[in-house]
Design an enzyme around this catalytic site. Structure first.
Site, mmCIF file in Angstrom:
data_model
loop_
_atom_site.group_PDB
_atom_site.id
_atom_site.type_symbol
_atom_site.label_atom_id
_atom_site.label_comp_id
_atom_site.label_asym_id
_atom_site.label_seq_id
_atom_site.Cartn_x
_atom_site.Cartn_y
_atom_site.Cartn_z
ATOM 1 N N ARG A 1 0.633 -1.517 0.231
ATOM 2 C CA ARG A 1 0.072 -0.018 -0.503
ATOM 3 C C ARG A 1 1.209 1.167 -0.168
ATOM 4 O O ARG A 1 1.687 1.218 0.349
ATOM 5 C CB ARG A 1 -0.611 0.481 0.903
ATOM 6 C CG ARG A 1 -1.402 -1.326 0.961
ATOM 7 C CD ARG A 1 -2.286 -1.048 3.014
ATOM 8 N NE ARG A 1 -3.404 -2.075 2.518
ATOM 9 C CZ ARG A 1 -3.060 -3.142 3.013
ATOM 10 N NH1 ARG A 1 -2.727 -4.048 3.799
ATOM 11 N NH2 ARG A 1 -4.224 -4.522 3.297
ATOM 12 N N LYS B 1 -2.292 -2.159 7.655
ATOM 13 C CA LYS B 1 -3.983 -1.438 8.349
ATOM 14 C C LYS B 1 -3.733 -2.924 9.020
ATOM 15 O O LYS B 1 -4.170 -3.856 8.865
ATOM 16 C CB LYS B 1 -4.851 -1.972 6.603
ATOM 17 C CG LYS B 1 -5.748 -1.403 6.958
ATOM 18 C CD LYS B 1 -6.634 -1.233 5.160
ATOM 19 C CE LYS B 1 -7.399 -1.197 5.773
ATOM 20 N NZ LYS B 1 -8.489 -1.171 4.136
ATOM 21 N N HIS C 1 -2.579 3.228 -6.432
ATOM 22 C CA HIS C 1 -3.137 1.307 -5.710
ATOM 23 C C HIS C 1 -3.149 -0.220 -6.514
ATOM 24 O O HIS C 1 -3.551 -1.252 -6.465
ATOM 25 C CB HIS C 1 -4.646 1.672 -4.960
ATOM 26 C CG HIS C 1 -4.900 0.274 -3.351
ATOM 27 N ND1 HIS C 1 -3.463 0.662 -2.607
ATOM 28 C CD2 HIS C 1 -5.416 -0.894 -3.712
ATOM 29 C CE1 HIS C 1 -4.283 -0.210 -2.008
ATOM 30 N NE2 HIS C 1 -5.765 -1.201 -2.815
ATOM 31 N N ARG D 1 -0.068 -2.153 -7.264
ATOM 32 C CA ARG D 1 -0.953 -3.309 -6.015
ATOM 33 C C ARG D 1 -2.025 -4.506 -6.660
ATOM 34 O O ARG D 1 -1.628 -5.900 -5.755
ATOM 35 C CB ARG D 1 -1.256 -2.508 -3.900
ATOM 36 C CG ARG D 1 -1.633 -3.869 -3.352
ATOM 37 C CD ARG D 1 -2.154 -3.380 -2.046
ATOM 38 N NE ARG D 1 -3.259 -3.884 -1.487
ATOM 39 C CZ ARG D 1 -2.632 -4.937 -0.298
ATOM 40 N NH1 ARG D 1 -1.242 -5.132 -0.137
ATOM 41 N NH2 ARG D 1 -3.448 -5.214 0.796
ATOM 42 N N HIS E 1 -4.494 -9.557 4.033
ATOM 43 C CA HIS E 1 -6.460 -10.095 3.969
ATOM 44 C C HIS E 1 -6.178 -10.220 4.943
ATOM 45 O O HIS E 1 -5.966 -11.338 5.095
ATOM 46 C CB HIS E 1 -6.276 -10.179 2.548
ATOM 47 C CG HIS E 1 -6.487 -9.323 1.200
ATOM 48 N ND1 HIS E 1 -7.081 -9.351 0.286
ATOM 49 C CD2 HIS E 1 -5.998 -7.955 1.447
ATOM 50 C CE1 HIS E 1 -6.538 -8.376 -1.112
ATOM 51 N NE2 HIS E 1 -6.127 -7.576 0.486
ATOM 52 N N TYR F 1 -9.739 -10.417 -6.652
ATOM 53 C CA TYR F 1 -8.748 -11.233 -7.613
ATOM 54 C C TYR F 1 -9.386 -12.015 -8.704
ATOM 55 O O TYR F 1 -8.577 -12.174 -10.038
ATOM 56 C CB TYR F 1 -7.523 -11.031 -7.557
ATOM 57 C CG TYR F 1 -6.954 -9.792 -7.246
ATOM 58 C CD1 TYR F 1 -7.310 -8.534 -7.199
ATOM 59 C CD2 TYR F 1 -7.073 -10.219 -5.161
ATOM 60 C CE1 TYR F 1 -6.955 -7.592 -6.167
ATOM 61 C CE2 TYR F 1 -6.734 -8.625 -4.428
ATOM 62 C CZ TYR F 1 -6.592 -7.092 -5.410
ATOM 63 O OH TYR F 1 -5.961 -6.222 -4.581
#
Length: 386
Positions: free
Chosen positions: A241, A266, A331, A334, A357, A366
């Site tokens: 990120r 995050k 982004h 990524r 994640h 994805y």
């Protein structure tokens, strides 16, 4: 006061909303101080910083730069030199943000500040703290005549109808308000409100935008500054990120073990990302040439990180130079890392770990944009003898 430190203010419009433009010749000190203002944003189209007019207070702005810069507010004295046409502006009433927040009682203000300190101690991100406090100040300013313990679910529904919908505010604003209230009441009032019964707006589920390989190569070839190229290569090769890249320190790199440690990302999570031999060689070459002191990608001064806004400018400049007109963002690098891994046969569970994640559901998006997966689908039309 340095004579070159001048800030020019003027009225304008951005996305059909009245704003105050803030223009100045780049000075690091001014730039860093501006970023502390609530609601400030950078506009690519206007090529300027701006603050929504309802959130701008000239006296506060003057005080912030007293002794540091000369503020030219002549553009605010005149009638607006750039007016919003009646046809382009929805007929929505405007609200005075400063006036709403001024309605807060001392008791409620104290509770909100106590909540802010609690969020800081719990190590919530700076952006989350800023957003939640902003939402609470507006909500309780709107209900200044009611004590927080008297607020009901019906009041929250009314706030949505009479404030959020009335002023044409976004679904994100609505969701942020409910989330802020939920956490605030859990902390101060032991969940007296049944917020799970509050209707939230439906979330949009856009597919991630992914660079195709030719565009990606053109993008990297367009960056001639080694430091800037290193920054973008790290984002793509490690699926970082933007905030993870600017906070990446030399101590987080281990060339012997061929790993990168992403610290306090995050959700306050750490993760490990493998480094390929090629990117390790690129890092070593960059390090011996630029000799960064603390951060891998340092800003204007040694030992300080590159700012997110500077990184954004690098990205935009490279996109323009490469003549790539697709709606990519930083982004998307990524997203591209994850999608290209999937197309190369990497298991989705590994990709989830590499991206950090929490849920596999987030990573599964994805699969919807993987070109190879889509190409493996046989179209029934091909079986027709026509």
């Amino acid at each position: 006061m340095p004579q070159n430190n001048k800030i020019h203010l003027s009225y304008s419009s951005h996305r059909d909303q009245p704003v105050v433009l803030i223009r100045f010749d780049y000075q690091h000190e001014i730039h860093e101080r501006l970023k502390q203002f609530e609601g400030i944003r950078w506009s690519k189209t206007l090529k300027s910083w701006y603050i929504p007019e309802v959130a701008f207070d000239l006296h506060t702005f003057f005080e912030a730069f007293r002794g540091e810069a000369w503020v030219d507010y002549g553009g605010l004295k005149k009638e607006r030199n750039i007016l919003i046409s009646k046809e382009s502006v929805p007929n929505r009433p405007r609200y005075n943000l400063k006036a709403i927040k001024a309605q807060l009682t001392d008791d409620v203000h104290e509770k909100i500040q106590s909540f802010k300190k609690w969020m800081e101690q719990k190590r919530y991100s700076e952006n989350s703290i800023k957003t939640y406090i902003h939402q609470l100040e507006i909500f309780f300013g709107f209900y200044a005549s009611k004590a927080p313990e008297m607020i009901s679910n019906e009041d929250i529904t009314s706030f949505n109808n009479e404030f959020i919908m009335k002023h044409g505010l976004s679904p994100t604003f609505q969701n942020q308000t409910v989330s802020a209230l939920k956490l605030f009441y859990e902390r101060h009032y032991c969940q007296q409100l049944q917020l799970e019964n509050i209707e939230r707006p439906m979330k949009a589920k856009p597919l991630p935008k992914v660079f195709n390989k030719p565009d990606l190569e053109r993008f990297f070839h367009a960056i001639t500054n080694p430091k800037h190229k290193m920054a973008m290569m790290m984002i793509y090769s490690c699926g970082l990120r933007r905030g993870e890249l600017v906070n990446l320190k030399l101590e987080h790199l281990d060339s012997k073990r061929k790993i990168l440690s992403v610290i306090n990302s995050k959700g306050n999570k750490d993760r490990i990302v493998p480094l390929s031999d090629r990117i390790i060689n690129k890092i070593k070459e960059y390090y011996h040439t630029h000799k960064p002191e603390q951060y891998l990608i340092e800003g204007q001064f040694a030992g300080t990180p590159l700012t997110a806004s500077s990184l954004q400018k690098v990205f935009e400049k490279a996109m323009k130079k490469a003549r790539i007109n697709r709606p990519y963002t930083i982004h998307c690098l990524r997203h591209s890392f994850a999608t290209h891994l999937l197309e190369n046969g990497t298991d989705l569970r590994y990709i989830q770990e590499l991206l950090g994640h929490k849920s596999s559901t987030t990573t599964e998006i994805y699969t919807h944009v993987s070109r190879r997966s889509l190409q493996n689908i046989k179209n029934p039309f091909d079986d027709l003898e026509i």
